[in-house]
Design a protein around this motif. Structure first.
Motif, PDB file in Angstrom:
ATOM      1  N   LEU A  92      23.403  32.911  41.986  1.00 44.73           N
ATOM      2  CA  LEU A  92      24.710  33.383  42.436  1.00 44.73           C
ATOM      3  C   LEU A  92      25.825  32.821  41.567  1.00 44.73           C
ATOM      4  CD1 LEU A  92      26.101  35.073  44.591  1.00 44.73           C
ATOM      5  CD2 LEU A  92      26.153  33.076  46.068  1.00 44.73           C
ATOM      6  N   LEU A  93      25.745  31.551  41.236  1.00 50.69           N
ATOM      7  CA  LEU A  93      26.744  30.926  40.365  1.00 50.69           C
ATOM      8  C   LEU A  93      26.700  31.510  38.963  1.00 50.69           C
ATOM      9  CD1 LEU A  93      26.302  27.218  41.524  1.00 50.69           C
ATOM     10  CD2 LEU A  93      28.388  28.578  41.793  1.00 50.69           C
ATOM     11  N   HIS A  94      25.506  31.785  38.490  1.00 50.50           N
ATOM     12  CA  HIS A  94      25.359  32.398  37.162  1.00 50.50           C
ATOM     13  C   HIS A  94      26.015  33.774  37.142  1.00 50.50           C
ATOM     14  CE1 HIS A  94      23.406  33.189  33.269  1.00 50.50           C
ATOM     15  NE2 HIS A  94      23.184  34.407  33.733  1.00 50.50           N
ATOM     16  N   LEU A  95      25.790  34.538  38.192  1.00 58.37           N
ATOM     17  CA  LEU A  95      26.397  35.858  38.298  1.00 58.37           C
ATOM     18  C   LEU A  95      27.915  35.759  38.329  1.00 58.37           C
ATOM     19  CD1 LEU A  95      26.095  38.915  38.777  1.00 58.37           C
ATOM     20  CD2 LEU A  95      26.013  38.428  41.221  1.00 58.37           C
ATOM     21  N   LEU A  96      28.425  34.830  39.135  1.00 59.30           N
ATOM     22  CA  LEU A  96      29.873  34.645  39.246  1.00 59.30           C
ATOM     23  C   LEU A  96      30.488  34.279  37.899  1.00 59.30           C
ATOM     24  CD1 LEU A  96      32.412  34.404  41.046  1.00 59.30           C
ATOM     25  CD2 LEU A  96      31.770  32.021  41.473  1.00 59.30           C
ATOM     26  N   GLN A 105      32.790  39.524  42.190  1.00 61.94           N
ATOM     27  CA  GLN A 105      33.282  38.141  42.243  1.00 61.94           C
ATOM     28  C   GLN A 105      33.658  37.763  43.668  1.00 61.94           C
ATOM     29  OE1 GLN A 105      36.482  38.490  39.425  1.00 61.94           O
ATOM     30  NE2 GLN A 105      35.263  37.743  37.699  1.00 61.94           N
ATOM     31  N   GLU A 106      34.335  38.669  44.359  1.00 61.87           N
ATOM     32  CA  GLU A 106      34.734  38.402  45.747  1.00 61.87           C
ATOM     33  C   GLU A 106      33.520  38.149  46.625  1.00 61.87           C
ATOM     34  OE1 GLU A 106      37.695  40.568  48.037  1.00 61.87           O
ATOM     35  OE2 GLU A 106      38.348  41.529  46.175  1.00 61.87           O
ATOM     36  N   GLN A 107      32.533  39.056  46.542  1.00 61.40           N
ATOM     37  CA  GLN A 107      31.374  38.934  47.412  1.00 61.40           C
ATOM     38  C   GLN A 107      30.558  37.686  47.089  1.00 61.40           C
ATOM     39  OE1 GLN A 107      31.093  40.671  49.995  1.00 61.40           O
ATOM     40  NE2 GLN A 107      32.714  42.135  49.511  1.00 61.40           N
ATOM     41  N   ALA A 108      30.457  37.363  45.806  1.00 62.73           N
ATOM     42  CA  ALA A 108      29.743  36.137  45.418  1.00 62.73           C
ATOM     43  C   ALA A 108      30.436  34.911  45.990  1.00 62.73           C
ATOM     44  CB  ALA A 108      29.656  36.049  43.900  1.00 62.73           C
ATOM     45  N   ILE A 142      43.586  38.268  39.907  1.00 63.45           N
ATOM     46  CA  ILE A 142      43.514  39.072  41.135  1.00 63.45           C
ATOM     47  C   ILE A 142      43.612  38.153  42.357  1.00 63.45           C
ATOM     48  CG2 ILE A 142      42.082  40.673  42.462  1.00 63.45           C
ATOM     49  CD1 ILE A 142      40.903  41.609  39.811  1.00 63.45           C
ATOM     50  N   PRO A 143      44.652  38.324  43.183  1.00 62.79           N
ATOM     51  CA  PRO A 143      44.883  37.432  44.333  1.00 62.79           C
ATOM     52  C   PRO A 143      43.684  37.292  45.270  1.00 62.79           C
ATOM     53  CG  PRO A 143      46.812  38.808  43.967  1.00 62.79           C
ATOM     54  CD  PRO A 143      45.738  39.320  43.050  1.00 62.79           C
ATOM     55  N   LYS A 144      42.986  38.387  45.546  1.00 60.10           N
ATOM     56  CA  LYS A 144      41.857  38.314  46.485  1.00 60.10           C
ATOM     57  C   LYS A 144      40.728  37.436  45.950  1.00 60.10           C
ATOM     58  CE  LYS A 144      42.784  40.517  50.258  1.00 60.10           C
ATOM     59  NZ  LYS A 144      42.726  39.802  51.568  1.00 60.10           N
ATOM     60  N   VAL A 145      40.510  37.493  44.657  1.00 61.24           N
ATOM     61  CA  VAL A 145      39.474  36.650  44.054  1.00 61.24           C
ATOM     62  C   VAL A 145      39.890  35.184  44.150  1.00 61.24           C
ATOM     63  CG1 VAL A 145      38.272  36.063  41.913  1.00 61.24           C
ATOM     64  CG2 VAL A 145      38.670  38.469  42.502  1.00 61.24           C
ATOM     65  N   LYS A 146      41.141  34.897  43.844  1.00 62.15           N
ATOM     66  CA  LYS A 146      41.652  33.523  43.943  1.00 62.15           C
ATOM     67  C   LYS A 146      41.547  33.011  45.373  1.00 62.15           C
ATOM     68  CE  LYS A 146      45.562  32.722  41.763  1.00 62.15           C
ATOM     69  NZ  LYS A 146      46.921  32.926  41.194  1.00 62.15           N
ATOM     70  N   GLU A 147      41.889  33.874  46.319  1.00 57.88           N
ATOM     71  CA  GLU A 147      41.831  33.478  47.728  1.00 57.88           C
ATOM     72  C   GLU A 147      40.415  33.098  48.134  1.00 57.88           C
ATOM     73  OE1 GLU A 147      41.925  35.604  52.062  1.00 57.88           O
ATOM     74  OE2 GLU A 147      42.998  36.611  50.436  1.00 57.88           O
TER      75      GLU A 147
END
Length: 348
Positions: A92-96, A105-108, A142-147
Motif C-alpha cells: 500500500l505504501l509503495h502504491l501511494l 492516493q485518497e483511498q490508500a 489537492i486538498p482532499k489528499v492532504k486532508e
C-alpha cells in the motif's frame, strides 16, 4: 475520443476501490489491470463514475462504492484493518509513493489511516518508512489528499516514537493552517494533528509562531474550529514555558467566549486556558507587570485590571453546569490573592 475514454476509465477505477482494509489489494490489482482495460476501450466507465453499473461490469455497491466483479472472488483479503500484515502495508505504501492518481492516493491514505488506529500497525508503518511517504502527501496540491494524509498522521501520532518523526511536519502544518479555507475539513485536520502533537511539552516551541493564528481562528471560526483551536491552546497553556508567548499575543475578542450563552465545550476549554495561565503565573520567575503588555493582549484581558472580565466571571458563577461553576470558582480564587501571586487584580 481515446483520451476521453481513458479519463473515464481512471474515474471508473477509482470508483471501484473499497474503503477499508481490502483497499490495499484492490488498488494494487486495479492499477496492474489498467493498461488492459484502456487498450480494450473499457465500456461503462463513465456510467460507473455516475454510480450506475453496466451489465457484467460491476456488482452491487458496497459501503457506497462499487466493487469490480473481478475482485469479488478474492477470498484472502483481510476483513479488518487490524488484520493487515506488514507486506499488505508495504504494498500500500509503495502504491501511494508511485501513483499520481489523486483518487487512488485518497483511498490508500484512508486505508492507512484506518489501519493506524491499531498500535501494532503504527509501529509497522514507521519501520517501513511509511511516515515519510505519508508526510510527502502534505505537499500535494489537492486538498482532499492532504486532508487524508493529515488524518493518517493524526492516528500515527498516538505513538510516542512516531511523534519523533512526525515533528518535522509541525512547522509546515502551522503555516498551512493560516492558508487553508476557514472552517474547512482540511483546516480541522491540521488542528487535530497539532492537538495530538501538543499533548506533551516536547514540541510546543515549534508552535510559538502560530499562536496569533490560533487566536485569530478562535475569533473568526465556527464552533467546530473554536473547539479544536482551544484544545491546542489548553495544551500549550499547561506548559509554563509558553506562558509569556501566550500572554503577549493579541486577542481582542477573547472575552466574548466567557458568556453563559456560549457552547459548554467552548466555555469550559476557555476557562481551562485561563486557569492554566493563572497557575503558571504563580511559578513564574521574575515579576510580570501589566505595562509589559498591550491593551488587547491575553495578559491584559485575563490578568490585568479588566472590569469586563470580572463581571463575566461573576455571572458565570450562576451557570447551570457544575463543572463550569467549579472552573470559574477556581479562577476567582487564583485572582483574589494567592500569597505567591506576583500580580494584583481587583475583583468587585
Amino acid at each position: 475520443m481515446g483520451e476521453a475514454r481513458g479519463a473515464a476509465a481512471r474515474a471508473g477505477v477509482a470508483a471501484g476501490l473499497v474503503l477499508g482494509a481490502g483497499a490495499c489489494y484492490c488498488v494494487y490489482r486495479l492499477t496492474r489491470s489498467r493498461r488492459a482495460g484502456a487498450a480494450a476501450g473499457t465500456e461503462g466507465a463513465a456510467s460507473a463514475r455516475r454510480g450506475s453499473a453496466p451489465a457484467g461490469g460491476l456488482v452491487p455497491q458496497v459501503s457506497g462504492l462499487s466493487v469490480l466483479s473481478s475482485l469479488q472472488s478474492d477470498t484472502d483479503l483481510p476483513k479488518s484493518p487490524s488484520n493487515l500484515d506488514a507486506h499488505h502495508l508495504q504494498k500500500l505504501l509503495h502504491l501511494l509513493e508511485f501513483t499520481d492518481d489523486p483518487l487512488i492516493q485518497e483511498q490508500a491514505l484512508v486505508t492507512l489511516s484506518n489501519s493506524a488506529a491499531f498500535s501494532v500497525n503504527q509501529d509497522i508503518i514507521r519501520k517501513l518508512d511509511g511516515l515519510s511517504v505519508i508526510g510527502k502527501m502534505l505537499s500535494n496540491s489537492i486538498p482532499k489528499v492532504k486532508e487524508k494524509a493529515l488524518n493518517a498522521l493524526n492516528n500515527l501520532s498516538m505513538n510516542v516514537e512516531n511523534q519523533e518523526e512526525i515533528k518535522v511536519y509541525i512547522l509546515q502544518v502551522c503555516k498551512e493552517i493560516e492558508l487553508s479555507p476557514l472552517n474547512s475539513d482540511l483546516q480541522l485536520a491540521e488542528l487535530r494533528l497539532l492537538t495530538n502533537m501538543s499533548v506533551t511539552n516536547d514540541y510546543h516551541h515549534m508552535m510559538t509562531n502560530a499562536i496569533p493564528c490560533f487566536l485569530h481562528l478562535l475569533s473568526e471560526g465556527n464552533e467546530r474550529t473554536q473547539i479544536q483551536v482551544l484544545k491546542v491552546l489548553v495544551n500549550l497553556s499547561a506548559n509554563p514555558a509558553m506562558t509569556r508567548h501566550l500572554f503577549s499575543a493579541q486577542a481582542p475578542s477573547l472575552l466574548s467566549l466567557f458568556d453563559n450563552c456560549i457552547n459548554k465545550e467552548i466555555l469550559l476549554r476557555a476557562l481551562m486556558f485561563a486557569a492554566n495561565l493563572n497557575e503558571n503565573m504563580k511559578n513564574e520567575e521574575g515579576i510580570i507587570t501589566q505595562d509589559q503588555y498591550s491593551k488587547d493582549s491575553v495578559f491584559s484581558l485575563l490578568c490585568g485590571h479588566s472590569t469586563q472580565y470580572t463581571k463575566k466571571l461573576v455571572c458565570l458563577l450562576h451557570h447551570h453546569d457544575t463543572e463550569v461553576k467549579e472552573q470559574v470558582a477556581k479562577i476567582i480564587t487564583q485572582l483574589r490573592g494567592d500569597t505567591k501571586t506576583r500580580y494584583s487584580v481587583k475583583l468587585q
